[in-house]
Scaffold this active site. Sequence first.
Site, short mmCIF file in Angstrom:
data_model
loop_
_atom_site.label_atom_id
_atom_site.label_comp_id
_atom_site.label_asym_id
_atom_site.label_seq_id
_atom_site.Cartn_x
_atom_site.Cartn_y
_atom_site.Cartn_z
N HIS A 119 0.82 -1.22 0.00
CA HIS A 119 0.00 0.00 0.00
C HIS A 119 0.85 1.27 0.00
CE1 HIS A 119 -3.14 2.87 0.83
NE2 HIS A 119 -2.61 3.16 2.03
N HIS A 154 3.31 7.15 5.39
CA HIS A 154 2.10 7.87 5.82
C HIS A 154 1.27 7.15 6.87
CE1 HIS A 154 0.08 5.25 2.83
NE2 HIS A 154 -1.01 5.47 3.54
N GLU A 204 -0.06 5.33 12.49
CA GLU A 204 -1.41 4.82 12.74
C GLU A 204 -1.44 3.32 12.93
OE1 GLU A 204 -5.81 4.83 10.59
OE2 GLU A 204 -4.06 5.61 9.52
N ASP A 205 -0.64 2.59 12.14
CA ASP A 205 -0.77 1.13 12.09
C ASP A 205 0.42 0.36 12.65
OD1 ASP A 205 -3.28 1.34 10.85
OD2 ASP A 205 -2.36 1.60 8.89
N ASP A 215 -3.58 7.99 -1.09
CA ASP A 215 -3.95 6.93 -0.16
C ASP A 215 -5.37 6.43 -0.43
OD1 ASP A 215 -3.96 5.38 2.40
OD2 ASP A 215 -5.31 6.98 3.06
N ASP A 227 -20.14 14.14 -25.95
CA ASP A 227 -18.71 14.02 -25.72
C ASP A 227 -18.31 12.61 -25.27
OD1 ASP A 227 -19.98 14.29 -23.31
OD2 ASP A 227 -18.48 15.60 -22.41
#
Length: 714
Positions: free
Chosen positions: A47, A71, A75-76, A138, A258
């Site tokens: 990821h 990033h 958090e993880d 993300d 279009d």
Amino acid sequence: MIRFDDILDKIDYFPEKELALLKKAYVFAAQADQGQTRRSGEPYLSHPLEVAAFLAEMRMDPVTIAAGLLHDVLEDTPVTAAELHQAFGKEVTHLVEGVTKISRLQEASPETRHAESIRKIILAMTDDLRVIFIKLADRLHNLKTLKYLDEAKQRQVAQETLDIYAPLANRLGMGRIKAELEDLSFRYVDPESYFKIASLVEPLKKEAEKTLKKTKKIMASLMKDNQIPAEIQYRLKRLYSIYNKMKSRGISFEEVYDFMALRLITDTTSNCYQALGIIHENWPHMPHRFHDFIAMPKPNLYQSIHTTIIVGKKKTIEVQIRTRKMHELAENGIAAHWKYKDPGPPPDRGENLRLHWLREMVDLYQDHKSPKHFLYSLKSNLLPEDITVLTPKGERISLPLGASALDFAFKIHTEIGLHAAEARINSRRAPLKTILKSGDMVEIITKPDIYPSREWLNMAFTHAARHQIKRWLNQQKRQQNLILGRQLWQIEAQRHGWPTPPSASLLKLIAQLTNFRIKTAEDLFVLLGSGKLVFSSRLLHRLSQESRQKDKKKSIIKKMMPRLPRRPTSEIQISRADRPSLRLAKCCHPIKGEPIIGYLTSGHGITIHALRCPLVTREILNPDRIVEVSWAPNVRGPFTARLQITTEDKPGLLAQITTAIAQHKSDIKQVKASTFPDGKALISLLLIVKDYNHLQKIQQEINKLKEVISVIHR
């Protein structure tokens, strides 16, 4: 799964020193994510690699790409901000923390999560725009792996993307990522429509691509013959874009002109127009489908020439013509200004125009504390702005479709909006409610004695204008409540011997007894004037510390009968019935000159009732909320009066009654008449009169008619 070497291939122009930062970030992320897998079964490291790869494709700077790799470590993983700061310094840590703050809100309720997420995004963007670039990358990769989540989570993430992230990308001019976010979300939010549109497109794809390739080849040859450098791309319209156009415009698939499109990218603006001329010479075009966004850019600064040509058997192809720089801005928007080693400073005016919306969102964030209200305002402001109008000096102003001249006034400046009297649109006078069109030249005429009224809310479309109008009206209402509340306090203070203004200890006591937040005398007066706080018998007893229960209660009628005040301030004089804090009751329509009482209505100030009102005569009103009022000598009408006339049922009698009323110069607003089997008739009239004396003269005149049995003022 993308490899780190693939990212390095995309950024082979970085010097070795900056490549070292990315290699260090990759190793750090790999160690932090070691042993973790995603729902898809892939290593979790896949990821951040995908996020970094997308940022590299956008040619972002090394710090942003490094933050993309890192990033989600805060958090993880067990990694702390201090450890990250020690390893990579302040700038990378700051970006990672910005993305983390947004992500940690996902467990809140849907409404609160949406509102708080966007608040965090806005604050992060005002601090460093690169946070949103990382967050969008993300979100894009998470959507690509959404199939591994349960159905409810799929719909939640996809809907949030369509509501917030895709419009946000559009606002920042990031057309490429906006389109991908929409298409990836579409199939999860509305799978039935997704597969329906797909079934319409699929049979046409092969033939459409054949037509596009053939037209592209002819167009390229024409450009070469005319020595115009050109790169020509082709595409089929995306599924969500087709769905959105059909839904918003109420058209069929066949009317999406279009569906097929060519994009011609050249070197200069001059060559854009030369290419346009060549194309129009060689293919018939649809005049109503021509748009010059180079001369008049879209609000997000998108620039291109759009024209629709007809090829083959009535097939239509949209052709977009732009320079290389315009193309880069159309694809990546404001992110193009962060392009690695972009020569020269970014165009300040353009960037300021893009970020003007962001500054408005910061104001919304500060003004709205309720997530529900903030989210409502946010969604209306995230909608793409569709029109561009001009000031007399030629400055372009962007407004949403449906905006009025009044919205334009507030967009220019709040003070101009608050004192706007009329508009001049294309040199012609026009009311403020006039809906504007793209290309209009608008001038606002102001007058110092003009102020907003509640009717202005019906003329304003944008949140910014409505917010300023409501703020002004609320300020005026507070001021009126303050004046009225001060008068009410003076009456009670004289009766009970309290100090004027109230002392700090008395304010504290009242606050304790009522549970209202009262810090100053003004706070108390506003609560009194609005009717939210009343001096009930219980409160008066507690305040005065003496029993008032021994006194025999007076009947409401007796309490309210008009009497001369002991002092000039013992009652409130009604000098204007249209003040926000004073209003005439609709149940009885009181008229100047007749006996009246005031009734404190919570949140609305004082409502004026006539003593003849059924609510008064039946003792329905709460006596604690009754205040003594009287008519000021200078109060002016007109007033509304309802007369109920019982008569003999005779032909021509109604005409005689209306003639009698006309003799006294009164207008009839409404007439209702009913007849009964016993030969009687009932006539109900709604009249406009100057005062109570005027009404009595009319009643006397009607009573003179011999067929009239009774005349009652209701």
